[in-house]
Scaffold this motif. Structure first.
Motif, PDB file in Angstrom:
ATOM      1  N   THR A   1       0.824  -1.206   0.000  1.00  0.00           N
ATOM      2  CA  THR A   1       0.000   0.000   0.000  1.00  0.00           C
ATOM      3  C   THR A   1       0.862   1.262   0.000  1.00  0.00           C
ATOM      4  OG1 THR A   1      -1.433  -1.167   1.511  1.00  0.00           O
ATOM      5  CG2 THR A   1      -1.895   1.154   1.198  1.00  0.00           C
TER       6      THR A   1
ATOM      7  N   ASP B   1      -3.734   3.738  -0.541  1.00  0.00           N
ATOM      8  CA  ASP B   1      -4.851   3.313   0.301  1.00  0.00           C
ATOM      9  C   ASP B   1      -5.640   2.144  -0.277  1.00  0.00           C
ATOM     10  OD1 ASP B   1      -4.376   5.013   2.393  1.00  0.00           O
ATOM     11  OD2 ASP B   1      -5.505   6.657   1.502  1.00  0.00           O
TER      12      ASP B   1
ATOM     13  N   ARG C   1      -6.019   0.749   5.928  1.00  0.00           N
ATOM     14  CA  ARG C   1      -5.693   1.617   7.050  1.00  0.00           C
ATOM     15  C   ARG C   1      -5.996   0.878   8.343  1.00  0.00           C
ATOM     16  NH1 ARG C   1      -6.253   7.466   6.112  1.00  0.00           N
ATOM     17  NH2 ARG C   1      -6.108   7.830   3.871  1.00  0.00           N
TER      18      ARG C   1
END
Ligand SMILES: *[C@@H]1O[C@H](CO)[C@@H](O)[C@H](O)[C@H]1NC(C)=O
Ligand SMILES: *[C@@H]1O[C@H](CO)[C@@H](O)[C@H](O)[C@H]1NC(C)=O
Ligand SMILES: *[C@@H]1O[C@H](CO)[C@@H](O)[C@H](O)[C@H]1NC(C)=O
Ligand SMILES: *[C@@H]1O[C@H](CO)[C@@H](O)[C@H](O)[C@H]1NC(C)=O
Ligand SMILES: *[C@@H]1O[C@H](CO)[C@@H](O)[C@H](O)[C@H]1NC(C)=O
Ligand SMILES: *[C@@H]1O[C@H](CO)[C@@H](O)[C@H](O)[C@H]1NC(C)=O
Length: 550
Positions: free
Chosen positions: A71, A126, A341
């Motif tokens: 990521t 993300d 996240r």
């Protein structure tokens, strides 16, 4: 004065920019790691169904090499086009946030001319999960040029299952013995695509066999993508359960299935434990909703075993729609698991947000000027002479008209246009795909993932909203729509740009069943959209212009 930590981060950013950014970054993403790829795209002989064919290879490989990333990595991919025609790669499911210029479809990006190279500068921002790349122009996808993309979680962000002992990409798809120029010629003459000749697993179909080797007792992750041209496929492994863990970047509720449907353009991950008697087992892939049914087998081999597979090849669903619909409804987001996240995937309460707009899209098929075409809301897309995104940037008028496609079905006959539908940045919208045809449909939106809130047979009405899943719908970028059925999705339009919305049925896509969703803001802030890449190729009416003031 900003807190010390922020100031240090800003300093570090500045330092990295100075050191590493000659070409890549006039945008503030230089803090994240870079991965460099050099790819040579060539023609070469391949024998996927035992007969020689001209394939599209990347660095000599068919399928192309996998992209491994984490990521937020920046991917710098220098693609040399050694074919004798223009070429473009696109990134299925990779969102290219604020940067539709590098999406690699003709509405946003100029083709790489034969004999030239172009460096894509992407950031996998993300996102985590399993995706793939593919050649987007002409009918190249029928010849190869595709490969897996995996985006791993950053260290310290938990993944909701133990690290598997191995992680495999399985690209499955229908395949033709005709080469891509012959298939394209069939479509250009106004005919439909014929039925495919076989199914490939990682570039191999009968009489070749793909195989995987597992060690007894260990658990493996399989990242399965349907890179084929149109057919929905069922995937299963003799004697083994498939635990679904991820769909196009979302960690799912970990249901166990005996087989999974993977519709055109879709990707998912399953965990498989080698918990059976050591021997070889069939990996089986068959077409769904077709008559005849095409089946291909591969081999799951247990290390240290020399027992061959034992027949019969296990059966799976073939024409049953209800089975598939029920499975689709069981695929849900694990609300407590992390995504890219640290916060749980369920912390975004999409079901509590009021939609501001409903767009209804109906697919249709028909003839225009005696030739087969496919349409969305009666418009069959035709490419313009200039990428639409470049026309916007250079203020070139007359390339396309905003809202040249209606936001609900018109019921009229099919006509040709360069269809662009405009929507407001930050709107939260509902799209209903209405499939009145008796084929299954598969829709993909670039630049986004969306919540698949509902699907059912029959005609959608506003009362259909009563059955929406407003809690844990799956969040993905490609959704199927069953025959004579509808599928509804919710999307937060948080990614400014020009984004291709298309069917994953490649002949339909090629013959017009696509359009561009222009997510618009009047703002010119870099927080909303990156500037055009310095190295952007310019073509059509944008030829000879400059991406930066001289
Ligand atoms: C690409 O491959 C072709 C065929 O092998 C070769 O002729 C060409 O030099 C290669 N180009 C690059 C940039 O490596
Ligand atoms: C495809 O096959 C035809 C013959 O059927 C041949 O003329 C053509 O050159 C081939 N194209 C490619 C790209 O291999
Ligand atoms: C083409 O490749 C060369 C050599 O690797 C590189 O320096 C150049 O920047 C590339 N051109 C583009 C447009 O990406
Ligand atoms: C969801 O994810 C959590 C957190 O990783 C995990 O403990 C739980 O088992 C998962 N639930 C299901 C139903 O998959
Ligand atoms: C959504 O709409 C309903 C009904 O119009 C309204 O009562 C509610 O406050 C709205 N919710 C939000 C979050 O705007
Ligand atoms: C396009 O038009 C806008 C608004 O008039 C202007 O700000 C911008 O500089 C123009 N862009 C180019 C490349 O000429």
């Amino acid at each position: 004065m900003p807190p010390l930590k922020l100031r240090l981060a800003a300093l570090r950013l500045l330092f990295t920019v100075v050191v590493t950014c000659s070409l890549f970054c006039d945008i503030a993403k230089a803090d994240d790691p870079y991965r460099f790829f050099t790819w040579n795209v060539t023609y070469g002989d391949i024998y996927p169904l035992g007969v020689r064919q001209q394939g599209i290879l990347i660095n000599g490989q068919f399928p192309g090499p996998d992209i491994y990333s984490v990521t937020n990595d920046n991917l710098i991919i220098n693609v040399f086009n050694s074919l004798d025609e223009p070429f473009l790669l696109s990134w299925n499911g990779v969102q290219n946030r604020r940067n539709s210029y590098v999406d690699g479809v003709y509405g946003t990006t100029c083709p790489i001319p034969p004999g030239k190279n172009y460096t894509y500068i992407l950031q996998v921002k993300d996102q985590i999960g399993s995706f793939y790349y593919f050649p987007s122009l002409a009918f190249h996808k029928a010849a190869g040029g595709f490969g897996g993309i995996r985006i791993l979680s950053r260290p310290l962000i938990p993944v909701p299952f133990p690290d598997p002992s191995g992680d495999f990409t399985l690209l499955i798809g229908d395949w033709y013995k005709f080469n891509h120029t012959d298939l394209k010629a069939i479509l250009d003459k106004g005919h439909k695509l014929p039925f495919p000749d076989g199914i490939l697993i990682n570039g191999r179909g009968p009489p070749n066999t793909a195989s995987l080797t597992f060690e007894q007792g260990k658990t493996y992750r399989l990242r399965i993508s349907n890179v084929g041209l149109q057919n929905s496929l069922n995937f299963r492994i003799q004697g083994h359960k498939l635990k679904l863990v991820e769909v196009e970047g979302t960690h799912t509720v970990q249901n166990t299935y005996s087989s999974v449907d993977v519709h055109a353009g879709q990707s998912l991950s399953v965990l498989v434990t080698a918990d059976q008697t050591p021997q070889d087992y069939y990996i089986v892939v068959n077409t769904r909703f077709t008559d005849p049914v095409l089946t291909t087998t591969g081999i799951l081999h247990y290390a240290n075993s020399n027992h061959p597979v034992s027949d019969p090849i296990p059966g799976g669903p073939t024409i049953e729609i209800e089975w598939s619909l029920n499975q689709a409804r069981s695929i849900r987001t694990n609300l407590t698991a992390s995504g890219p996240r640290p916060n749980p995937q369920g912390s975004y309460h999409y079901g509590m947000i009021n939609t501001t707009r409903t767009i209804r899209l109906a697919n249709s098929a028909g003839q225009v000027n005696g030739k087969q075409r496919y349409a969305v809301n009666s418009v069959s897309f035709v490419p313009a002479d200039t990428p639409l995104k470049l026309a916007d940037f250079f203020n070139i008028s007359g390339v396309y008209r905003v809202n040249s496609i209606s936001s609900s079905p018109t019921g009229g006959g099919i006509y040709l246009d360069t269809s662009v539908l405009q929507a407001d940045y930050r709107a939260f919208i509902e799209i209903v795909f209405e499939n009145n045809e008796d084929i299954i449909q598969s829709w993909h939106l670039d630049g986004y993932a969306f919540f698949v809130v509902g699907m059912d047979g029959g005609q959608w009405t506003s009362a259909s909203r009563d059955q929406y899943n407003l809690r844990d719908a799956i969040f993905r970028s490609t959704t199927q729509v069953y025959p004579k059925s509808w599928t509804a999705i919710y999307i937060a339009l948080d990614n400014v740009g020009m984004w291709n919305l298309r069917t994953e049925f490649w002949a339909r896509q090629y013959l017009g069943q696509q359009f561009y969703l222009k997510v618009y803001t009047a703002s010119t802030s870099l927080r909303d959209e990156y500037p055009i890449p310095k190295n952007a190729l310019l073509c059509g009416r944008a030829s000879g212009r400059h991406t930066r003031p001289l």
